[in-house]
Motif scaffolding. Structure first.
Motif, PDB file in Angstrom:
ATOM      1  N   PHE A  53       0.807  -1.225   0.000  1.00 11.42           N
ATOM      2  CA  PHE A  53       0.000   0.000   0.000  1.00 11.42           C
ATOM      3  C   PHE A  53       0.841   1.276   0.000  1.00 11.42           C
ATOM      4  N   GLY A  54       2.122   1.160   0.201  1.00 15.74           N
ATOM      5  CA  GLY A  54       2.983   2.333   0.189  1.00 15.74           C
ATOM      6  C   GLY A  54       3.377   2.780   1.587  1.00 15.74           C
ATOM      7  N   PHE A  55       4.493   3.483   1.653  1.00 17.71           N
ATOM      8  CA  PHE A  55       5.000   4.025   2.921  1.00 17.71           C
ATOM      9  C   PHE A  55       4.583   5.488   3.016  1.00 17.71           C
ATOM     10  N   GLU A  56       3.875   5.851   4.066  1.00 13.51           N
ATOM     11  CA  GLU A  56       3.384   7.219   4.248  1.00 13.51           C
ATOM     12  C   GLU A  56       3.961   7.782   5.537  1.00 13.51           C
ATOM     13  N   GLY A  57       4.990   8.595   5.412  1.00 12.44           N
ATOM     14  CA  GLY A  57       5.647   9.138   6.587  1.00 12.44           C
ATOM     15  C   GLY A  57       4.999  10.384   7.135  1.00 12.44           C
ATOM     16  N   ALA A  58       4.181  11.064   6.317  1.00 15.82           N
ATOM     17  CA  ALA A  58       3.623  12.342   6.749  1.00 15.82           C
ATOM     18  C   ALA A  58       2.423  12.198   7.668  1.00 15.82           C
ATOM     19  N   VAL A  59       1.736  11.038   7.638  1.00 16.91           N
ATOM     20  CA  VAL A  59       0.559  10.861   8.486  1.00 16.91           C
ATOM     21  C   VAL A  59       0.982  10.754   9.937  1.00 16.91           C
ATOM     22  N   ASP A  60       0.064  11.080  10.843  1.00 17.36           N
ATOM     23  CA  ASP A  60       0.455  11.080  12.249  1.00 17.36           C
ATOM     24  C   ASP A  60      -0.658  10.564  13.140  1.00 17.36           C
ATOM     25  N   LYS A  61      -1.604  11.407  13.494  1.00 11.95           N
ATOM     26  CA  LYS A  61      -2.609  11.080  14.498  1.00 11.95           C
ATOM     27  C   LYS A  61      -3.425   9.841  14.110  1.00 11.95           C
ATOM     28  N   GLY A  62      -3.473   8.896  15.040  1.00 14.01           N
ATOM     29  CA  GLY A  62      -4.241   7.687  14.839  1.00 14.01           C
ATOM     30  C   GLY A  62      -3.543   6.631  14.006  1.00 14.01           C
ATOM     31  N   SER A  63      -2.383   6.948  13.409  1.00 13.88           N
ATOM     32  CA  SER A  63      -1.666   5.997  12.571  1.00 13.88           C
ATOM     33  C   SER A  63      -0.704   5.178  13.428  1.00 13.88           C
ATOM     34  N   LEU A  64       0.053   4.320  12.797  1.00 11.73           N
ATOM     35  CA  LEU A  64       1.011   3.503  13.548  1.00 11.73           C
ATOM     36  C   LEU A  64       2.187   4.334  14.047  1.00 11.73           C
ATOM     37  N   TRP A  65       2.347   5.582  13.527  1.00 11.83           N
ATOM     38  CA  TRP A  65       3.396   6.468  14.023  1.00 11.83           C
ATOM     39  C   TRP A  65       2.973   7.204  15.285  1.00 11.83           C
ATOM     40  N   ALA A 116       2.242   6.932  18.908  1.00  9.98           N
ATOM     41  CA  ALA A 116       2.499   5.966  19.982  1.00  9.98           C
ATOM     42  C   ALA A 116       1.340   5.850  20.952  1.00  9.98           C
ATOM     43  N   THR A 117       0.416   6.819  20.945  1.00  9.98           N
ATOM     44  CA  THR A 117      -0.727   6.757  21.867  1.00  9.98           C
ATOM     45  C   THR A 117      -1.908   5.998  21.272  1.00  9.98           C
ATOM     46  N   SER A 118      -1.846   5.688  19.985  1.00  8.35           N
ATOM     47  CA  SER A 118      -2.954   4.981  19.329  1.00  8.35           C
ATOM     48  C   SER A 118      -2.775   3.472  19.480  1.00  8.35           C
ATOM     49  N   LEU A 157      -2.795   1.287  17.032  1.00  5.48           N
ATOM     50  CA  LEU A 157      -1.842   0.841  16.026  1.00  5.48           C
ATOM     51  C   LEU A 157      -0.408   1.151  16.447  1.00  5.48           C
ATOM     52  N   GLY A 158      -0.214   2.359  16.989  1.00  8.37           N
ATOM     53  CA  GLY A 158       1.126   2.765  17.406  1.00  8.37           C
ATOM     54  C   GLY A 158       1.682   1.880  18.507  1.00  8.37           C
ATOM     55  N   GLN A 159       0.852   1.531  19.473  1.00 10.63           N
ATOM     56  CA  GLN A 159       1.296   0.666  20.566  1.00 10.63           C
ATOM     57  C   GLN A 159       1.655  -0.723  20.040  1.00 10.63           C
ATOM     58  N   ALA A 160       0.852  -1.235  19.081  1.00  9.23           N
ATOM     59  CA  ALA A 160       1.149  -2.547  18.513  1.00  9.23           C
ATOM     60  C   ALA A 160       2.440  -2.492  17.694  1.00  9.23           C
ATOM     61  N   PHE A 161       2.669  -1.386  16.989  1.00  5.55           N
ATOM     62  CA  PHE A 161       3.887  -1.272  16.196  1.00  5.55           C
ATOM     63  C   PHE A 161       5.121  -1.221  17.091  1.00  5.55           C
ATOM     64  N   LEU A 162       5.032  -0.496  18.216  1.00  5.29           N
ATOM     65  CA  LEU A 162       6.150  -0.472  19.163  1.00  5.29           C
ATOM     66  C   LEU A 162       6.425  -1.874  19.707  1.00  5.29           C
ATOM     67  N   ARG A 163       5.378  -2.626  19.935  1.00  9.33           N
ATOM     68  CA  ARG A 163       5.531  -4.001  20.400  1.00  9.33           C
ATOM     69  C   ARG A 163       6.300  -4.854  19.389  1.00  9.33           C
ATOM     70  N   ASP A 164       6.048  -4.591  18.094  1.00  6.49           N
ATOM     71  CA  ASP A 164       6.624  -5.409  17.038  1.00  6.49           C
ATOM     72  C   ASP A 164       7.842  -4.778  16.385  1.00  6.49           C
ATOM     73  N   LEU A 165       8.296  -3.650  16.870  1.00  6.68           N
ATOM     74  CA  LEU A 165       9.343  -2.891  16.183  1.00  6.68           C
ATOM     75  C   LEU A 165      10.620  -3.708  15.998  1.00  6.68           C
ATOM     76  N   SER A 166      11.075  -4.360  17.039  1.00  6.77           N
ATOM     77  CA  SER A 166      12.323  -5.131  16.951  1.00  6.77           C
ATOM     78  C   SER A 166      12.190  -6.286  15.969  1.00  6.77           C
ATOM     79  N   ALA A 181      13.572   6.237  14.806  1.00  2.00           N
ATOM     80  CA  ALA A 181      13.617   7.639  14.382  1.00  2.00           C
ATOM     81  C   ALA A 181      12.283   8.058  13.774  1.00  2.00           C
ATOM     82  N   CYS A 182      11.638   7.143  13.055  1.00  4.95           N
ATOM     83  CA  CYS A 182      10.319   7.439  12.495  1.00  4.95           C
ATOM     84  C   CYS A 182       9.284   7.625  13.606  1.00  4.95           C
ATOM     85  N   MET A 183       9.366   6.811  14.655  1.00  6.97           N
ATOM     86  CA  MET A 183       8.432   6.941  15.773  1.00  6.97           C
ATOM     87  C   MET A 183       8.660   8.225  16.556  1.00  6.97           C
TER      88      MET A 183
END
Length: 477
Positions: A172-184, A186-188, A190-199, A238-240
């Motif tokens: 689907f593509g990499f979207e770095g500009a999105v923020d609120k509610g996305s996986l970037w 950390a309070t959402s 998706l963000g919490q799940a991504f931090l869990r899986d980051l490593s 760095a993205c987070m």
């Protein structure tokens, strides 16, 4: 009190009879939701709402009637809709294995484009110039991406074979500009799940290729390709951390989605009604309470049990090897999740836009798609044969045509051409050249026997066949 006249704000030279006009044109261009003043100006019909209770009831009914008048799709619109859907099917066949299609039936009404500006305050998405309801391909992609992210959230192991964060980016593509509610964020969730899986995501080999694509070989991205210093994990962290790095990073995914043209059940749209109970509270005029009078608001929708066909095109060159054979299975899972849990279009939080896979239609489409591919393959084979035949000598072209015209398609080339020689189908130079070719085939199959080792040579079939061919060549007795 007499109700004001409900008219369309159109010039007098346009025909007043609009029954054969597409619903989108009647809704956007020729809406009979205006009142005329002095025959020259038009004002919104809703501003003429009378004060009396009975008059208001009649007036509200008249306002709602404007939508009901345009729900039925006329024959011309049904023909146009059929033509568009057929063209999509035909075009998809040209993409071969890179094309994807899934059919669905809506289990609830479908609405889209309600936020579009319109005199009745609730718009609807019609595609110009057809005037037909549609769901934009970008909207389909957004819903499918959300479904894929929710499935990646559930994949705690991040093992290939199921949706992973990296698979979402690749498809689907990499979207770095999105923020609120996305996986970037950390309070959402998706963000919490991504931090869990980051490593776990950082050690996936395909991430290096994605980083190279994002930075296009610049020196800035070189440090994130350092395997000794865990460069990929540094990149994700760095993205987070914020948009300073990822804000300018983006790349296109491998999937393209086409617009969807629903086939409404019964050949018509429907009018749905929502009744906000706390309008004054939402407008900031008072606190919420249960004694307020709900105000019915009408809007258009595609009825339940309507048919939807979703099409996607995959560009394998944009995918890593690990996904080239998996993207279709992953897309099936994303669609299934979107049908059941996400929904398409507007008002999905209250049940609109829910769907289920149409197995019968899917089977028909797959059979039609396979038939089209088979026909294209046969046509290609025919053209190849004709091209090859054009380079043959007249005699060999006659042999090829005789072989292709055989009744028993299981009969070998040697058996077919030998039978032709035996029956005297050819003569002169043509016969001689075909006999030479048959001799080569017999030698190849070890059937050429100028001398027989049997006591009775007459019963040696290969020897007798050889003598017959030699006779055709002019060297036999």
């Amino acid at each position: 009190m007499a109700l004001p006249q409900r008219i369309a704000a159109i010039p007098s030279y346009i025909p007043k009879e609009l029954k054969d006009t597409a619903p989108g044109h009647r809704f956007q261009l020729y809406l009979e939701h205006w009142q005329g003043q002095n025959g020259n100006t038009f004002t919104p019909y809703k501003k003429a709402r009378p004060q009396g209770k009975d008059e208001r009831t009649l007036f509200d009914r008249e306002c709602a009637g404007v939508l009901k008048d345009l729900c039925l799709l006329p024959p011309s619109s049904l023909d146009a809709l059929k033509g568009i859907r057929t063209r999509q099917q035909t075009l998809l066949a040209h993409y071969g294995s890179s094309g994807y299609r899934i059919s669905a039936t809506s289990t609830a009404p479908f609405a889209t484009g309600l936020g579009n500006e319109h005199p009745i305050e609730n718009g609807f998405a019609f595609l110009t110039p057809y005037g037909l309801p549609y769901l934009a391909g970008s909207g389909v992609k957004g819903i499918l991406r959300r479904a894929a992210e929710e499935l990646a959230l559930q994949n705690e192991t991040q093992q290939p074979g199921d949706w992973t964060w990296l698979a979402v980016w690749c498809l689907f593509g990499f979207e770095g500009a999105v923020d609120k509610g996305s996986l970037w964020d950390a309070t959402s969730t998706l963000g919490q799940a991504f931090l869990r899986d980051l490593s776990k995501t950082a050690v996936q080999p395909d991430l290096y290729a994605l980083i190279r694509t994002l930075f296009a070989g610049s020196k800035e991205g070189a440090r994130f390709l350092d395997t000794e210093n865990q460069g990929t994990e540094q990149f994700l962290r760095a993205c987070m951390a914020g948009k300073s790095l990822r804000g300018g990073l983006q790349c296109r995914g491998a999937l393209d989605f086409w617009d969807v043209f629903p086939n409404p059940a019964g050949g018509k749209l429907v009018v749905e009604i929502m009744t906000p109970h706390y309008s004054k509270y939402y407008q900031g005029e008072e606190t919420p309470h249960d004694s307020g009078a709900p105000i019915p608001v009408s809007f258009l929708a595609v009825p339940a049990r309507s048919q939807f066909d979703f099409h996607a095109i995959c560009h394998p060159s944009r995918l890593p090897e690990s996904l080239k054979n998996q993207w279709r299975v992953l897309l099936d899972r994303a669609f299934r999740h979107a049908f059941e849990w996400v929904g398409f279009g507007a008002k999905t939080s209250v049940g609109y836009g829910a769907m289920e896979k149409d197995l019968a239609a899917q089977k028909r489409h797959e059979e039609a798609h396979q038939a089209a591919q088979d026909a294209a393959r046969k046509d290609q084979e025919k053209r190849s044969r004709e091209e090859a035949n054009s380079r043959l000598s007249p005699a060999m072209r006659a042999a090829q045509e005789f072989f292709e015209a055989r009744v028993d398609t299981n009969q070998s080339e040697l058996s077919t051409l030998f039978g032709g020689l035996k029956k005297g189908v050819w003569s002169s130079d043509t016969k001689f050249e075909i006999a030479q070719y048959v001799r080569q085939l017999m030698i190849k199959d070890k059937k050429w026997k100028e001398k027989s080792e049997k006591k009775n040579p007459a019963k040696d079939n290969d020897h007798q066949d050889t003598l017959m061919v030699m006779k055709c060549l002019g060297s036999g007795k």
